[in-house]
Design a protein around this motif. Structure first.
Motif, PDB file in Angstrom:
ATOM      1  N   PHE A   1      -7.303   5.734  -4.083  1.00 35.01           N
ATOM      2  CA  PHE A   1      -6.548   4.978  -5.078  1.00 35.01           C
ATOM      3  C   PHE A   1      -7.346   4.818  -6.367  1.00 35.01           C
ATOM      4  CE2 PHE A   1      -4.091   2.816  -1.455  1.00 35.01           C
ATOM      5  CZ  PHE A   1      -3.091   3.758  -1.539  1.00 35.01           C
TER       6      PHE A   1
ATOM      7  N   LEU B   1      -9.139   5.210   1.636  1.00 36.21           N
ATOM      8  CA  LEU B   1      -7.979   4.848   0.816  1.00 36.21           C
ATOM      9  C   LEU B   1      -8.408   4.170  -0.482  1.00 36.21           C
ATOM     10  CD1 LEU B   1      -5.273   3.531   3.314  1.00 36.21           C
ATOM     11  CD2 LEU B   1      -5.116   5.519   1.817  1.00 36.21           C
TER      12      LEU B   1
ATOM     13  N   SER C   1       0.883   4.106  -2.952  1.00 31.48           N
ATOM     14  CA  SER C   1       0.676   5.539  -2.678  1.00 31.48           C
ATOM     15  C   SER C   1       1.743   6.382  -3.373  1.00 31.48           C
ATOM     16  CB  SER C   1       0.713   5.792  -1.165  1.00 31.48           C
ATOM     17  OG  SER C   1      -0.266   5.030  -0.494  1.00 31.48           O
TER      18      SER C   1
ATOM     19  N   VAL D   1       0.838  -1.206   0.000  1.00 30.23           N
ATOM     20  CA  VAL D   1       0.000   0.000   0.000  1.00 30.23           C
ATOM     21  C   VAL D   1       0.872   1.255   0.000  1.00 30.23           C
ATOM     22  CG1 VAL D   1      -1.595   1.375   1.418  1.00 30.23           C
ATOM     23  CG2 VAL D   1      -2.036  -1.045   1.030  1.00 30.23           C
TER      24      VAL D   1
END
Length: 229
Positions: free
Chosen positions: A212, A208, A28, A24
Motif C-alpha cells: 500500500f 500489505l 486495495s 482494506v
C-alpha cells in the motif's frame, strides 16, 4: 475487568476487525484503479466515468464505507475508554514490555489517516478552494458524446505541487504503520493465529503495509518527477 466487560471488549475488537477488513479491501481496489494513471489518460478517465455511471452502486459503496469508518472509529474510542477505566491511575514509569511502536501508536496513526481522508476528499472530491479549477477539467470519450471529468489531468495537476505530494506521502506513512499492526490484530481477534506456528499473519501484515505504501506513494512521486504528465 468483569466478564461482561471482557465480552464487550471482544465484541468491539471483532467489529473493528470486520470493518477493518472491508476498508482494506476497498483500499486495495482503490489502489489498483489509481494505477491506471500510468496508462494513457483515456483509461483512468473511462474507469472514473464507468464508476459514476451507476449511481446506485456508487452510493451503496460510499455509504458502506462511511458506516464501516464510523463503526471502526467508534469501536476504537470505546476500547480506549475501557482501557482507561481499567487503569484510572497511570503507571509511574511507562514500559512497553516488548510492544511494537505500531501497536502503541495506533491512535496516532488512526488520527493521521482520518485527517488525510478529509484532505483527500477536500482535494479530489469536493474541489473546494484552491482546487475549484478541477471542476473545469473535462475530457471526451468515444463511448459517450458528453464531456466527462478529466481525472487524469486532475491527478497530475493536483499532485504536481511538492507540498501536496508530501501530504499524501505522510498519509501513506500513517496507513503503512496502521495496516502493519491492524492486519495482525484482526487475525488474532478472529482466532486465526497459532502462535506456535509460523507467524504468517505478521508477514502478511508487513507485506500489505509495504504494498500500500509503495503502491500509493509511487503516484505522487512519479508526477512530481515528471514521469507522468
Amino acid at each position: 475487568m468483569t466478564e461482561r466487560t471482557r465480552l464487550s471488549t471482544v465484541g468491539l475488537k471483532i467489529l473493528m476487525g470486520v470493518t477493518g477488513l472491508f476498508l482494506v479491501g476497498y483500499i486495495s481496489l482503490h489502489m489498483l484503479g489509481n494505477w491506471q494513471i500510468f496508462l494513457p489518460a483515456v483509461y483512468i478517465n473511462q474507469y472514473a466515468y464507468l464508476l459514476k455511471s451507476v449511481p446506485l452502486l456508487l452510493w451503496t459503496v460510499r455509504l458502506l464505507l462511511l458506516a464501516s469508518f464510523v463503526v471502526h472509529v467508534s469501536c476504537a474510542v470505546r476500547l480506549a475508554q475501557i482501557r482507561r477505566l481499567a487503569r484510572p491511575v497511570p503507571y509511574d514509569q511507562h514500559k512497553p514490555n516488548g510492544a511494537s511502536w505500531e501497536s502503541r501508536s495506533m491512535l496516532l496513526t488512526g488520527i493521521g489517516l482520518g485527517l488525510f481522508v478529509l484532505f483527500h476528499l477536500y482535494h479530489f472530491t469536493w474541489h473546494l478552494p484552491p482546487f475549484s479549477a478541477f471542476d473545469g477539467f473535462t475530457a471526451h470519450l468515444k463511448e459517450t458524446s458528453r464531456s466527462v471529468p478529466d481525472v487524469h489531468r486532475m491527478m497530475v495537476e493536483g499532485l504536481r505541487n511538492p507540498w501536496v505530494a508530501a501530504a499524501y506521502l505522510l498519509g501513506m506513512g500513517c496507513l503503512f504503520f496502521h495496516i502493519r499492526h491492524g492486519i495482525d490484530g484482526i487475525f488474532s481477534t478472529l482466532g486465526l493465529v497459532n502462535r506456535r506456528s509460523f507467524p504468517w499473519e505478521r508477514w502478511l501484515a508487513h507485506a500489505l503495509g509495504w504494498v500500500f505504501f509503495l503502491g500509493f506513494s509511487a503516484i505522487p512521486v512519479a508526477i512530481v518527477l515528471g514521469w507522468v504528465r
